[in-house]
Design a protein around this motif. Structure first.
Motif, PDB file in Angstrom:
ATOM      1  N   ASN A  61       0.508  -1.041  -0.589  1.00  0.00           N
ATOM      2  CA  ASN A  61       0.022   0.163  -0.104  1.00  0.00           C
ATOM      3  C   ASN A  61       0.853   1.133  -0.304  1.00  0.00           C
ATOM      4  OD1 ASN A  61      -1.986  -1.428   0.001  1.00  0.00           O
ATOM      5  ND2 ASN A  61      -1.856  -1.888   2.257  1.00  0.00           N
ATOM      6  N   THR A  62       1.666   1.433  -0.345  1.00  0.00           N
ATOM      7  CA  THR A  62       2.617   2.396  -0.764  1.00  0.00           C
ATOM      8  C   THR A  62       2.182   3.340  -1.892  1.00  0.00           C
ATOM      9  OG1 THR A  62       5.311   2.904  -1.259  1.00  0.00           O
ATOM     10  CG2 THR A  62       4.378   1.697  -2.675  1.00  0.00           C
ATOM     11  N   LEU A  63       2.501   5.099  -1.342  1.00  0.00           N
ATOM     12  CA  LEU A  63       2.116   5.735  -2.027  1.00  0.00           C
ATOM     13  C   LEU A  63       2.935   5.698  -3.798  1.00  0.00           C
ATOM     14  CD1 LEU A  63       3.092   8.752   0.637  1.00  0.00           C
ATOM     15  CD2 LEU A  63       0.355   7.693  -0.491  1.00  0.00           C
ATOM     16  N   ASN A  64       2.308   5.581  -4.884  1.00  0.00           N
ATOM     17  CA  ASN A  64       2.508   6.491  -5.820  1.00  0.00           C
ATOM     18  C   ASN A  64       3.409   7.415  -6.253  1.00  0.00           C
ATOM     19  OD1 ASN A  64       3.385   6.307  -8.812  1.00  0.00           O
ATOM     20  ND2 ASN A  64       1.220   5.422  -9.293  1.00  0.00           N
ATOM     21  N   THR A  65       4.286   7.386  -6.409  1.00  0.00           N
ATOM     22  CA  THR A  65       5.431   8.767  -6.714  1.00  0.00           C
ATOM     23  C   THR A  65       4.980   9.672  -7.270  1.00  0.00           C
ATOM     24  OG1 THR A  65       7.193   7.432  -6.633  1.00  0.00           O
ATOM     25  CG2 THR A  65       6.749   8.283  -4.458  1.00  0.00           C
ATOM     26  N   ASN A  66       4.735   8.585  -8.531  1.00  0.00           N
ATOM     27  CA  ASN A  66       3.962   9.663  -9.572  1.00  0.00           C
ATOM     28  C   ASN A  66       3.338  10.562  -9.858  1.00  0.00           C
ATOM     29  OD1 ASN A  66       6.386   8.075 -10.987  1.00  0.00           O
ATOM     30  ND2 ASN A  66       5.395   6.648 -11.624  1.00  0.00           N
ATOM     31  N   ASN A  67       2.481  10.132  -8.652  1.00  0.00           N
ATOM     32  CA  ASN A  67       1.066  10.794  -8.567  1.00  0.00           C
ATOM     33  C   ASN A  67       0.832  11.964  -7.802  1.00  0.00           C
ATOM     34  OD1 ASN A  67      -0.608   9.230  -9.890  1.00  0.00           O
ATOM     35  ND2 ASN A  67      -1.257   7.966  -8.546  1.00  0.00           N
ATOM     36  N   ILE A  68       1.895  12.659  -6.740  1.00  0.00           N
ATOM     37  CA  ILE A  68       2.284  13.434  -6.438  1.00  0.00           C
ATOM     38  C   ILE A  68       2.970  14.890  -6.703  1.00  0.00           C
ATOM     39  CG2 ILE A  68       3.965  14.015  -4.405  1.00  0.00           C
ATOM     40  CD1 ILE A  68       4.787  11.435  -3.679  1.00  0.00           C
ATOM     41  N   LYS A  69       1.311  15.472  -6.186  1.00  0.00           N
ATOM     42  CA  LYS A  69       1.597  16.537  -7.455  1.00  0.00           C
ATOM     43  C   LYS A  69       1.797  17.943  -6.051  1.00  0.00           C
ATOM     44  CE  LYS A  69      -0.103  15.488 -11.431  1.00  0.00           C
ATOM     45  NZ  LYS A  69      -1.625  16.021 -12.873  1.00  0.00           N
ATOM     46  N   LEU A  70       2.667  19.233  -6.155  1.00  0.00           N
ATOM     47  CA  LEU A  70       3.257  19.729  -5.245  1.00  0.00           C
ATOM     48  C   LEU A  70       2.047  21.170  -6.264  1.00  0.00           C
ATOM     49  CD1 LEU A  70       6.199  20.498  -4.419  1.00  0.00           C
ATOM     50  CD2 LEU A  70       4.301  18.943  -3.104  1.00  0.00           C
ATOM     51  N   PHE A  71       1.124  22.195  -4.896  1.00  0.00           N
ATOM     52  CA  PHE A  71       0.398  23.455  -5.251  1.00  0.00           C
ATOM     53  C   PHE A  71       1.053  24.264  -5.020  1.00  0.00           C
ATOM     54  CE2 PHE A  71      -1.854  19.654  -7.010  1.00  0.00           C
ATOM     55  CZ  PHE A  71      -2.439  20.365  -8.692  1.00  0.00           C
ATOM     56  N   TYR A  72       1.522  25.175  -4.913  1.00  0.00           N
ATOM     57  CA  TYR A  72       1.373  26.584  -4.482  1.00  0.00           C
ATOM     58  C   TYR A  72      -0.034  27.795  -4.900  1.00  0.00           C
ATOM     59  CZ  TYR A  72       6.534  25.917  -4.712  1.00  0.00           C
ATOM     60  OH  TYR A  72       7.481  25.094  -5.063  1.00  0.00           O
ATOM     61  N   LEU A  73      -0.317  28.392  -3.460  1.00  0.00           N
ATOM     62  CA  LEU A  73      -1.805  29.055  -3.404  1.00  0.00           C
ATOM     63  C   LEU A  73      -1.367  30.146  -4.018  1.00  0.00           C
ATOM     64  CD1 LEU A  73      -4.434  29.102  -2.514  1.00  0.00           C
ATOM     65  CD2 LEU A  73      -3.570  30.035  -0.322  1.00  0.00           C
ATOM     66  N   VAL A  74      -1.680  31.243  -4.302  1.00  0.00           N
ATOM     67  CA  VAL A  74      -1.049  32.071  -5.489  1.00  0.00           C
ATOM     68  C   VAL A  74      -2.572  32.762  -5.371  1.00  0.00           C
ATOM     69  CG1 VAL A  74       0.024  33.774  -7.821  1.00  0.00           C
ATOM     70  CG2 VAL A  74       0.876  31.205  -5.881  1.00  0.00           C
ATOM     71  N   ASN A  75      -2.509  34.631  -5.460  1.00  0.00           N
ATOM     72  CA  ASN A  75      -3.321  35.035  -5.247  1.00  0.00           C
ATOM     73  C   ASN A  75      -4.854  34.134  -4.672  1.00  0.00           C
ATOM     74  OD1 ASN A  75      -1.930  37.318  -6.113  1.00  0.00           O
ATOM     75  ND2 ASN A  75      -1.979  36.776  -8.169  1.00  0.00           N
ATOM     76  N   GLY A  76      -4.834  33.445  -3.713  1.00  0.00           N
ATOM     77  CA  GLY A  76      -5.667  33.174  -3.505  1.00  0.00           C
ATOM     78  C   GLY A  76      -6.091  31.619  -4.760  1.00  0.00           C
ATOM     79  N   GLN A  77      -5.727  31.264  -4.905  1.00  0.00           N
ATOM     80  CA  GLN A  77      -5.775  29.982  -5.740  1.00  0.00           C
ATOM     81  C   GLN A  77      -4.792  29.084  -6.128  1.00  0.00           C
ATOM     82  OE1 GLN A  77      -8.738  29.517  -7.889  1.00  0.00           O
ATOM     83  NE2 GLN A  77      -8.883  32.023  -6.942  1.00  0.00           N
ATOM     84  N   PRO A  78      -4.737  27.991  -5.950  1.00  0.00           N
ATOM     85  CA  PRO A  78      -4.003  27.076  -6.005  1.00  0.00           C
ATOM     86  C   PRO A  78      -3.490  26.518  -7.745  1.00  0.00           C
ATOM     87  CG  PRO A  78      -6.381  26.385  -5.936  1.00  0.00           C
ATOM     88  CD  PRO A  78      -6.321  27.106  -5.183  1.00  0.00           C
ATOM     89  N   GLN A  79      -1.957  26.645  -8.069  1.00  0.00           N
ATOM     90  CA  GLN A  79      -1.363  26.636  -8.810  1.00  0.00           C
ATOM     91  C   GLN A  79      -0.337  25.524  -8.795  1.00  0.00           C
ATOM     92  OE1 GLN A  79       0.875  30.608 -10.273  1.00  0.00           O
ATOM     93  NE2 GLN A  79      -1.028  31.437 -10.451  1.00  0.00           N
ATOM     94  N   GLU A  80      -0.519  24.473 -10.301  1.00  0.00           N
ATOM     95  CA  GLU A  80       0.061  23.415 -10.045  1.00  0.00           C
ATOM     96  C   GLU A  80       2.012  23.660 -10.121  1.00  0.00           C
ATOM     97  OE1 GLU A  80       0.328  18.933 -12.734  1.00  0.00           O
ATOM     98  OE2 GLU A  80      -1.313  20.233 -12.733  1.00  0.00           O
ATOM     99  N   VAL A  81       2.872  22.942  -9.704  1.00  0.00           N
ATOM    100  CA  VAL A  81       4.231  23.214  -9.549  1.00  0.00           C
ATOM    101  C   VAL A  81       4.467  22.533 -11.167  1.00  0.00           C
ATOM    102  CG1 VAL A  81       6.014  23.716  -8.670  1.00  0.00           C
ATOM    103  CG2 VAL A  81       4.565  23.650  -7.341  1.00  0.00           C
ATOM    104  N   TYR A  82       4.974  23.250 -12.468  1.00  0.00           N
ATOM    105  CA  TYR A  82       5.796  21.997 -12.855  1.00  0.00           C
ATOM    106  C   TYR A  82       6.693  23.010 -13.677  1.00  0.00           C
ATOM    107  CZ  TYR A  82       6.545  18.390 -17.086  1.00  0.00           C
ATOM    108  OH  TYR A  82       7.161  18.026 -17.487  1.00  0.00           O
TER     109      TYR A  82
END
Length: 159
Positions: free
Chosen positions: A43-64
């Motif tokens: 039941n490990t985490l699938n590390t390929n699915n992990i994503k970061l989002f930064y909250l910018v001006n009240g909106q989450p923006q995906e980091v890529y």
């Protein structure tokens, strides 16, 4: 000729640098203490699915950032000091907010929140930004004044 005129013998070379210390290391375990970042753990985490989002001006923006070594601003590594794998996260430090927010989406149904506080400034040697406090899902997990002597910003999480 213009180059020679623009130089001055009296000027000392500038030794400006930028010091950035913002990364956070997360050790992710299940309730029995198994490493969820180890592919051989059930039941490990699938590390390929992990994503970061930064909250910018009240909106989450995906980091890529495809031109970076770690385009999603994290990487998994063997943290031998803890005999475990860890995920090193580079949280939102660009925001002008006093407490920038980063979301870690582990999968489609599980997202956690990291809130940081940074010391920012400059000196004669250059500028700096240092993460001095980290809240994980609203709970203070790291403070530079309370975690003296510990190796970096390491947070243990149970999932």
């Amino acid at each position: 000729m213009f180059f020679i005129m623009a130089c001055s013998r009296n000027e000392e070379p500038k030794n400006e640098s930028v010091s950035i210390s913002t990364n956070i290391d997360l050790l992710i375990k299940d309730v029995s203490g198994q490493d969820l970042l180890n592919a051989s753990t059930p039941n490990t985490l699938n590390t390929n699915n992990i994503k970061l989002f930064y909250l910018v001006n009240g909106q989450p923006q995906e980091v890529y950032n495809p031109n970076l070594s770690y385009p999603r601003n994290y990487f998994i590594f063997d943290y031998s000091l803890y005999n475990s794998n860890a995920i090193r996260v580079f949280p939102n430090d660009k925001s002008s907010d006093e407490f920038p927010i980063t979301y870690i989406r582990w999968n489609e149904s599980d997202t956690d929140t990291i809130k940081c506080h940074y010391l920012k400034g400059s000196s004669g040697a250059g500028s700096y930004i240092v993460c001095d406090k980290v809240w994980y899902n609203g709970i203070l997990k790291y403070s530079s004044t309370e975690n003296i002597g510990e190796p970096g910003r390491v947070i243990k999480i149970v999932k």
